[in-house]
Design an enzyme around this catalytic site. Structure first.
Site, PDB file in Angstrom:
ATOM      1  N   LYS A   9     -27.256 -66.359 -72.906  1.00  0.00           N
ATOM      2  CA  LYS A   9     -26.660 -65.357 -72.021  1.00  0.00           C
ATOM      3  C   LYS A   9     -25.244 -65.702 -72.404  1.00  0.00           C
ATOM      4  CE  LYS A   9     -26.771 -65.390 -67.212  1.00  0.00           C
ATOM      5  NZ  LYS A   9     -24.203 -65.377 -67.229  1.00  0.00           N
ATOM      6  N   LYS A  14     -22.404 -70.981 -75.494  1.00  0.00           N
ATOM      7  CA  LYS A  14     -23.501 -70.377 -77.763  1.00  0.00           C
ATOM      8  C   LYS A  14     -21.993 -70.596 -78.084  1.00  0.00           C
ATOM      9  CE  LYS A  14     -24.333 -66.429 -77.202  1.00  0.00           C
ATOM     10  NZ  LYS A  14     -22.959 -66.139 -77.625  1.00  0.00           N
ATOM     11  N   LYS A  40     -15.716 -59.257 -78.520  1.00  0.00           N
ATOM     12  CA  LYS A  40     -14.715 -60.086 -77.609  1.00  0.00           C
ATOM     13  C   LYS A  40     -14.097 -60.271 -78.823  1.00  0.00           C
ATOM     14  CE  LYS A  40     -16.021 -62.560 -74.704  1.00  0.00           C
ATOM     15  NZ  LYS A  40     -17.623 -63.255 -74.496  1.00  0.00           N
ATOM     16  N   ASP A 127     -27.604 -61.213 -73.444  1.00  0.00           N
ATOM     17  CA  ASP A 127     -27.358 -60.733 -72.617  1.00  0.00           C
ATOM     18  C   ASP A 127     -28.245 -59.691 -72.472  1.00  0.00           C
ATOM     19  OD1 ASP A 127     -26.221 -62.413 -70.203  1.00  0.00           O
ATOM     20  OD2 ASP A 127     -24.542 -62.150 -72.093  1.00  0.00           O
TER      21      ASP A 127
END
Length: 303
Positions: A9, A14, A40, A127
């Site tokens: 998530k 992570k 990102k 996600d």
């Protein structure tokens, strides 16, 4: 060359852990490549001392094409080769499709042949597991999947979706789930909660990372904790996790759901919880909701 996809998530830590594991593997003398699969484009920043890697999709949008892999690669800590897929600006396109485009270009430019890494680590947003974000576990890009989670409800919900995505491609000889890394948030009964998930997901715990302020201290300096201070207990934990992965996951098993502790593992127990039944009411099988990407997805592919 082993190719491993780290899923989890958003915000679970992570990227921080993937980069630290990459640094740990490089510390052991292995050639490592890390590919950030998030619009990102910040997956590898702790490996490059804060230097931003060139996002592949953004490069293509600006230049139209790329003929030299060195234009996209950034060499980080101890020679870790860093790539960032990048993606469209928020609200303007499909991030999943961006990953597909980036992977196709890396293939075209023979990135793996050029740098010849021992380990390729994919850092993937977990996600949403649409056609694009599932790309690392399909078409031979990654052979192994590791889920990073805490004991929080939404982190485990995302982990359950990832587990289902891996299972969906199981009969096509794609990537296999190798285990879970617990990145603790210190919620009540966290180890027991994750032990239950690990058992029901029929997998193993690869390692547990305690919350430690040094991770943030060195992240603020654009470093992994491995680069910052290898002698710290948390650095030694991450190094042990890297060693476990390098060695093919020996000595790992599911936590005991009763105690949240790892049982003693004998020589013949390295396969984890193979053969255990999965409760139909488990987190893994409760995922009734379908998550889709922002783009136009058809037949599991991002258009």
């Amino acid at each position: 060359m082993r190719k491993i996809a780290f899923y989890g998530k958003g915000g679970i830590g992570k990227s921080t852990l993937t980069s630290a594991i990459a640094a740990a593997m490089a510390t052991r003398g292995y050639r490592v490549m890390q590919i950030g699969c998030d619009p990102k484009a910040d997956s590898t920043i702790n490996l490059t001392g804060g230097k931003a890697s060139v996002p592949i999709v953004n490069y293509l949008l600006k230049k139209g094409s790329c003929d030299d892999i060195d234009d996209l690669a950034t060499i980080g800590y101890k020679g870790v080769v860093c790539f960032e897929a990048g993606g469209p600006s928020p609200g303007t396109g499909c991030a999943g499709r961006g990953i597909v485009t980036a992977f196709e270009l890396l293939d075209e430019l023979e990135a793996f042949e050029t740098f010849a890494p021992d380990f390729v680590l994919y850092d993937v947003l977990g996600d949403v597991v649409c056609g694009g974000f599932a790309m690392p576990i399909r078409n031979g890009y990654a052979e192994e999947v590791i889920i990073v989670t805490s004991g929080e409800k939404m982190a485990l919900f995302a982990a359950g979706n990832i587990k289902m995505a891996v299972d969906h491609y199981q009969d096509r000889n794609y990537a296999r789930l190798k285990g879970v890394i617990l990145n603790k948030r210190n919620i009540e009964n966290e180890e027991v909660i994750v032990a239950d998930f690990v058992e029901r997901a029929d997998t193993r715990l690869i390692g547990t990372v305690e919350r430690d302020r040094h991770i943030q201290i060195y992240e603020d300096q654009n470093k992994t904790v491995i680069e910052g201070d290898l002698s710290l207990p948390v650095s030694q934990t991450i190094l042990a996790i890297a060693d476990n992965i390098i060695a093919g996951y020996p000595g790992t098993a599911a936590l005991s759901p009763e105690t949240g502790k790892m049982p003693a593992v004998g020589k013949d127990d390295t396969a984890g919880h193979a053969g255990k039944a999965t409760d139909e009411n488990s987190i893994v099988e409760r995922q009734a909701e379908t998550q889709v990407c922002a783009g136009s997805c058809k037949g599991g592919e991002c258009a």
